[in-house]
Design a protein around this motif. Structure first.
Motif, PDB file in Angstrom:
ATOM      1  N   TYR A  99       0.830  -1.211   0.000  1.00  0.00           N
ATOM      2  CA  TYR A  99       0.000   0.000   0.000  1.00  0.00           C
ATOM      3  C   TYR A  99       0.864   1.262   0.000  1.00  0.00           C
ATOM      4  O   TYR A  99       0.412   2.326  -0.380  1.00  0.00           O
ATOM      5  N   ILE A 113     -13.180   1.424  -6.629  1.00  0.00           N
ATOM      6  CA  ILE A 113     -13.907   0.423  -5.828  1.00  0.00           C
ATOM      7  C   ILE A 113     -14.782   1.094  -4.770  1.00  0.00           C
ATOM      8  O   ILE A 113     -15.949   0.759  -4.611  1.00  0.00           O
ATOM      9  N   HIS A 114     -14.182   2.070  -4.048  1.00  0.00           N
ATOM     10  CA  HIS A 114     -14.851   2.595  -2.852  1.00  0.00           C
ATOM     11  C   HIS A 114     -15.436   3.995  -3.031  1.00  0.00           C
ATOM     12  O   HIS A 114     -16.159   4.483  -2.165  1.00  0.00           O
ATOM     13  N   ALA A 116     -13.740   6.551  -2.692  1.00  0.00           N
ATOM     14  CA  ALA A 116     -13.052   7.355  -1.679  1.00  0.00           C
ATOM     15  C   ALA A 116     -11.601   6.912  -1.591  1.00  0.00           C
ATOM     16  O   ALA A 116     -11.259   5.801  -2.014  1.00  0.00           O
ATOM     17  N   THR A 117     -10.729   7.793  -1.070  1.00  0.00           N
ATOM     18  CA  THR A 117      -9.320   7.422  -0.945  1.00  0.00           C
ATOM     19  C   THR A 117      -8.748   7.784   0.425  1.00  0.00           C
ATOM     20  O   THR A 117      -7.540   7.861   0.593  1.00  0.00           O
ATOM     21  N   GLU A 118      -9.640   8.006   1.394  1.00  0.00           N
ATOM     22  CA  GLU A 118      -9.169   8.327   2.747  1.00  0.00           C
ATOM     23  C   GLU A 118      -9.972   7.518   3.770  1.00  0.00           C
ATOM     24  O   GLU A 118     -11.209   7.522   3.731  1.00  0.00           O
ATOM     25  N   HIS A 119      -9.259   6.874   4.673  1.00  0.00           N
ATOM     26  CA  HIS A 119      -9.916   6.145   5.762  1.00  0.00           C
ATOM     27  C   HIS A 119     -10.450   7.128   6.795  1.00  0.00           C
ATOM     28  O   HIS A 119      -9.718   8.023   7.227  1.00  0.00           O
ATOM     29  N   THR A 120     -11.714   6.975   7.173  1.00  0.00           N
ATOM     30  CA  THR A 120     -12.289   7.875   8.177  1.00  0.00           C
ATOM     31  C   THR A 120     -12.785   7.113   9.406  1.00  0.00           C
ATOM     32  O   THR A 120     -13.398   7.688  10.300  1.00  0.00           O
ATOM     33  N   GLY A 121     -12.523   5.810   9.438  1.00  0.00           N
ATOM     34  CA  GLY A 121     -13.038   4.989  10.542  1.00  0.00           C
ATOM     35  C   GLY A 121     -12.095   4.919  11.726  1.00  0.00           C
ATOM     36  O   GLY A 121     -11.257   5.796  11.944  1.00  0.00           O
TER      37      GLY A 121
ATOM     38  N   ARG B 158      -3.571   6.781   5.932  1.00  0.00           N
ATOM     39  CA  ARG B 158      -4.460   7.160   4.839  1.00  0.00           C
ATOM     40  C   ARG B 158      -5.404   6.026   4.447  1.00  0.00           C
ATOM     41  O   ARG B 158      -6.592   6.232   4.222  1.00  0.00           O
ATOM     42  N   TRP B 159      -4.852   4.790   4.363  1.00  0.00           N
ATOM     43  CA  TRP B 159      -5.649   3.666   3.847  1.00  0.00           C
ATOM     44  C   TRP B 159      -6.380   2.890   4.934  1.00  0.00           C
ATOM     45  O   TRP B 159      -7.200   2.037   4.632  1.00  0.00           O
ATOM     46  N   GLY B 160      -6.063   3.171   6.184  1.00  0.00           N
ATOM     47  CA  GLY B 160      -6.745   2.447   7.265  1.00  0.00           C
ATOM     48  C   GLY B 160      -6.163   1.065   7.495  1.00  0.00           C
ATOM     49  O   GLY B 160      -4.957   0.852   7.301  1.00  0.00           O
ATOM     50  N   ASN B 168     -11.406  -4.644   0.631  1.00  0.00           N
ATOM     51  CA  ASN B 168     -11.715  -4.647   2.066  1.00  0.00           C
ATOM     52  C   ASN B 168     -10.963  -3.574   2.850  1.00  0.00           C
ATOM     53  O   ASN B 168     -11.142  -3.461   4.064  1.00  0.00           O
ATOM     54  N   VAL B 169     -10.103  -2.816   2.166  1.00  0.00           N
ATOM     55  CA  VAL B 169      -9.203  -1.903   2.879  1.00  0.00           C
ATOM     56  C   VAL B 169      -9.982  -0.779   3.567  1.00  0.00           C
ATOM     57  O   VAL B 169     -11.105  -0.464   3.183  1.00  0.00           O
ATOM     58  N   GLY B 170      -9.372  -0.197   4.596  1.00  0.00           N
ATOM     59  CA  GLY B 170     -10.013   0.897   5.332  1.00  0.00           C
ATOM     60  C   GLY B 170     -10.544   0.376   6.650  1.00  0.00           C
ATOM     61  O   GLY B 170      -9.775   0.080   7.559  1.00  0.00           O
ATOM     62  N   THR B 171     -11.867   0.235   6.731  1.00  0.00           N
ATOM     63  CA  THR B 171     -12.467  -0.305   7.956  1.00  0.00           C
ATOM     64  C   THR B 171     -12.339  -1.818   8.017  1.00  0.00           C
ATOM     65  O   THR B 171     -12.382  -2.401   9.095  1.00  0.00           O
ATOM     66  N   THR B 225     -18.719  -1.289   0.017  1.00  0.00           N
ATOM     67  CA  THR B 225     -17.521  -0.465   0.183  1.00  0.00           C
ATOM     68  C   THR B 225     -17.103  -0.457   1.657  1.00  0.00           C
ATOM     69  O   THR B 225     -17.932  -0.649   2.551  1.00  0.00           O
ATOM     70  N   THR B 226     -15.801  -0.258   1.871  1.00  0.00           N
ATOM     71  CA  THR B 226     -15.271  -0.309   3.238  1.00  0.00           C
ATOM     72  C   THR B 226     -14.426   0.917   3.576  1.00  0.00           C
ATOM     73  O   THR B 226     -13.966   1.059   4.703  1.00  0.00           O
ATOM     74  N   LEU B 227     -14.197   1.786   2.586  1.00  0.00           N
ATOM     75  CA  LEU B 227     -13.301   2.931   2.784  1.00  0.00           C
ATOM     76  C   LEU B 227     -14.077   4.236   2.591  1.00  0.00           C
ATOM     77  O   LEU B 227     -14.945   4.321   1.721  1.00  0.00           O
ATOM     78  N   GLY B 228     -13.722   5.243   3.416  1.00  0.00           N
ATOM     79  CA  GLY B 228     -14.298   6.563   3.220  1.00  0.00           C
ATOM     80  C   GLY B 228     -15.518   6.830   4.092  1.00  0.00           C
ATOM     81  O   GLY B 228     -16.037   7.944   4.112  1.00  0.00           O
ATOM     82  N   ARG B 229     -16.007   5.807   4.773  1.00  0.00           N
ATOM     83  CA  ARG B 229     -17.083   6.008   5.734  1.00  0.00           C
ATOM     84  C   ARG B 229     -16.702   5.316   7.027  1.00  0.00           C
ATOM     85  O   ARG B 229     -15.940   4.342   7.013  1.00  0.00           O
ATOM     86  N   THR B 230     -17.237   5.801   8.150  1.00  0.00           N
ATOM     87  CA  THR B 230     -16.916   5.171   9.434  1.00  0.00           C
ATOM     88  C   THR B 230     -17.661   3.845   9.542  1.00  0.00           C
ATOM     89  O   THR B 230     -18.620   3.593   8.812  1.00  0.00           O
ATOM     90  N   GLU B 231     -17.210   3.017  10.483  1.00  0.00           N
ATOM     91  CA  GLU B 231     -17.873   1.733  10.722  1.00  0.00           C
ATOM     92  C   GLU B 231     -19.341   1.959  11.072  1.00  0.00           C
ATOM     93  O   GLU B 231     -20.216   1.236  10.581  1.00  0.00           O
TER      94      GLU B 231
END
Ligand SMILES: [Zn+2]
Ligand SMILES: [Zn+2]
Lengths: 193, 358
Positions: A99, A113-114, A116-121, B158-160, B168-171, B225-231
């Motif tokens: 990554y 795919i998403h 979005a390109t920034e994790h906010t969780g 950035r990617w979580g 599956n990346v992010g959350t 989707t798993t990225l860009g929104r909170t759980e």
């Protein structure tokens, strides 16, 4: 016949042709796999070198774009050695460092795919780990490359280098995961002839 | 832990209770996690896999979940036992079919399971009965925090949370509900419903069937989707759509009773009749008929069957469960054993169906 790298029986007998001379290698299944993976990586490197030469000798145009793509596909991860081409074929990345290594290439894919390109969780809460560090846990993922170095050192019977790599791995793992029995594979149990 | 101790019980999530459990079978949340210091599973050597399995097994064993976790070494299980765990939804089909060192830790209530060396190093899942996404999320959050205290999850600012597959990346979260939608299937509205779900980027797939082909009218709805929104936002995205689907299904059931009373009563009664008398029956047909009977019970057309029993039969008539319960082994004999098991089960109860209109 015993494996040249451990006490298991040798089941693979590989004949290497090097600069006119013939060398025989006898290995167990596990060490043969490591050995052959290395050989594959080396083949990837020489193919990459050949590709560069090819690009210089052809006129600008479609061929060059194809070569750029080919060069991108052959770029490989410093830690696990996966090429972008392999990832595109399999749809699975090789290690967490990908990554970082392929961030630019992955960005449009992930955006697609998403959306979005920034994790906010959620973020890791362990003190001193992950969260605030600019590279996240990428510093720890260096262990993946070190483990490869260690295995290579073992296979060329450079036990001094292997021991150095092992100690570096243990140091990093202990720093990130206190409490011992971290997960470094010790060369003493793996590869003494 | 011995697999055989599980055959006497059914998972907490199948007990047929919980909010809206006439339509919502179960609520599930899963998290994908990886250790930062190892390659992802598909690129790990056998030795790496063994190390990952050892580190996670040792560290997870100290994590307090319910009455404690039992560990199953999936790599050493017989094929039938691996299928058994898949049928119970404790491990995935991929995990069962994979190679090399791998395992699963399960809590006593079968609500929490932690799969080691699936597509990712760790897949944590919480499965609750009925509509309880909030409860499943609150529980998995605690388990995730506890595991995170003892192992370094691969994480990038950035990617979580970093996963083997970028989808599956992010959350790393997958939120899903399993719904029983027989009336929407009978009234041919199901495709229309699914098209509208795809538009808001929710995925739909059949529960036991391959791909989107649902068996027994059971469907799983999940976030894509798993990225860009909170759980919480992703949990809410699925939670928001469930009441709408419940409402559609309820209205379709009311329509069936009102407009085609005779017809639907006939279908349900025939399904019940076959289950009680068949001499040989496939898994597919059993699922389909149990689905109809389940609807019949909920509509008051069949009086002497409990929903919890139907839920239990849905699981126990699947191939691996059946083999463990009946001790059969041949593929041909399975259908005969299944029919015998069903006849035995229904023998005890009063065979008459209650006509709601009469
Ligand atoms: Zn060896
Ligand atoms: Zn890598």
């Amino acid at each position: 016949m015993k494996c040249q790298q451990c006490d298991n029986p040798a089941v693979f007998h590989i004949t290497e042709l090097e600069a006119g001379s013939v060398r025989e290698v006898h290995l167990c299944e596990e060490h043969a796999r490591t050995y052959l993976n290395q050989a594959e990586d080396e083949a990837g490197e020489s193919a990459k070198a050949a590709g560069k030469g090819g690009a210089l000798s052809t006129p600008l145009g479609v061929g060059e774009i194809a070569d750029d793509l080919a060069a991108l596909d052959k770029r490989c991860c410093d830690m696990c050695g996966i090429t972008f081409f392999e990832f595109r074929n399999q749809g699975r990345l090789g290690c967490p460092h990908d990554y970082v290594q392929f961030e630019r290439e992955l960005e449009p894919l992930i955006a697609n795919i998403h959306g979005a390109t920034e994790h906010t969780g959620r973020r890791p809460t362990r003190p001193g780990v992950g969260g605030e560090a600019p590279g996240g846990t990428d510093a720890l993922s260096a262990v993946i490359g070190m483990r490869r170095d260690m295995r290579e050192a073992i296979s060329r019977e450079d036990y001094e280098a292997a021991k150095e790599a092992r100690d570096a791995i243990r140091g990093l793992e202990e720093a990130w995961m206190p409490g011992g029995r971290g997960g470094a594979s010790s060369p003493s149990t793996e590869g003494q002839p | 832990m011995r697999i055989d101790t599980l055959t006497d019980t059914i998972g907490e999530w199948l007990r047929g209770t919980g909010p809206e459990s006439d339509i919502v079978m179960s609520s599930r949340v899963r998290l994908a996690r990886n250790l930062a210091q190892f390659p992802f599973v598909s690129r790990a050597t056998d030795q790496d896999r063994a190390e990952i399995e050892r580190v996670l097994r040792e560290r997870i064993s100290g994590v307090p979940v319910g009455r404690g976790l039992d560990y199953i070494d999936v790599g050493r299980l017989e094929e039938v036992d691996r299928r058994f765990l898949v049928e119970r939804q404790l491990i995935s089909r991929e995990h069962a079919d994979a190679q090399g060192a791998r395992g699963v830790a399960i809590d006593g209530a079968e609500q929490v399971s932690l799969m080691i060396n699936e597509e990712d190093h760790l897949r944590i899942q919480c499965l609750h009965s009925g509509l309880d996404l909030r409860g499943a999320w609150e529980q998995i959050k605690i388990v995730d925090d506890q595991v995170e205290r003892v192992v370094p999850y691969a994480f990038h600012p950035r990617w979580g949370y970093l996963t083997a597959c970028p989808t599956n990346v992010g959350t790393g979260i997958r939120v899903s509900v399993m719904l029983h939608l027989p009336a929407l299937v009978i009234t041919r509205q199901i495709d229309k419903v699914f098209r509208s779900l795809h538009k808001i980027s929710l995925a739909v797939r059949g529960l036991y069937g391959e791909g989107s082909q649902a068996m027994g009218d059971f469907y799983q709805i999940s976030n894509q989707t798993t990225l860009g929104r909170t759980e919480e936002e992703l949990v809410q995205q699925v939670a928001d759509v469930v009441p709408v689907l419940i409402d559609y299904e309820r209205r379709a059931r009311e329509f069936l009773v009102r407009e085609t009373q005779q017809n639907v009563h006939d279908q349900v009664s025939r399904a019940y009749g076959i289950l009680r008398t068949a001499q040989t029956i496939t898994n597919e047909e059993t699922m389909q008929l149990l689905s109809r009977v389940r609807m019949g019970v909920l509509l008051g057309l069949i009086g002497d069957v409990k929903i919890a029993d139907i839920n239990s039969l849905l699981m126990r008539t699947q191939p691996a469960h059946l083999r463990k319960l009946c001790g059969s082994d041949g593929a041909g004999a399975d259908d005969i054993e299944r029919a015998r098991y069903l006849r035995q089960h229904f023998e005890g109860g009063d065979a008459s169906t209650r006509a709601a209109a009469n």
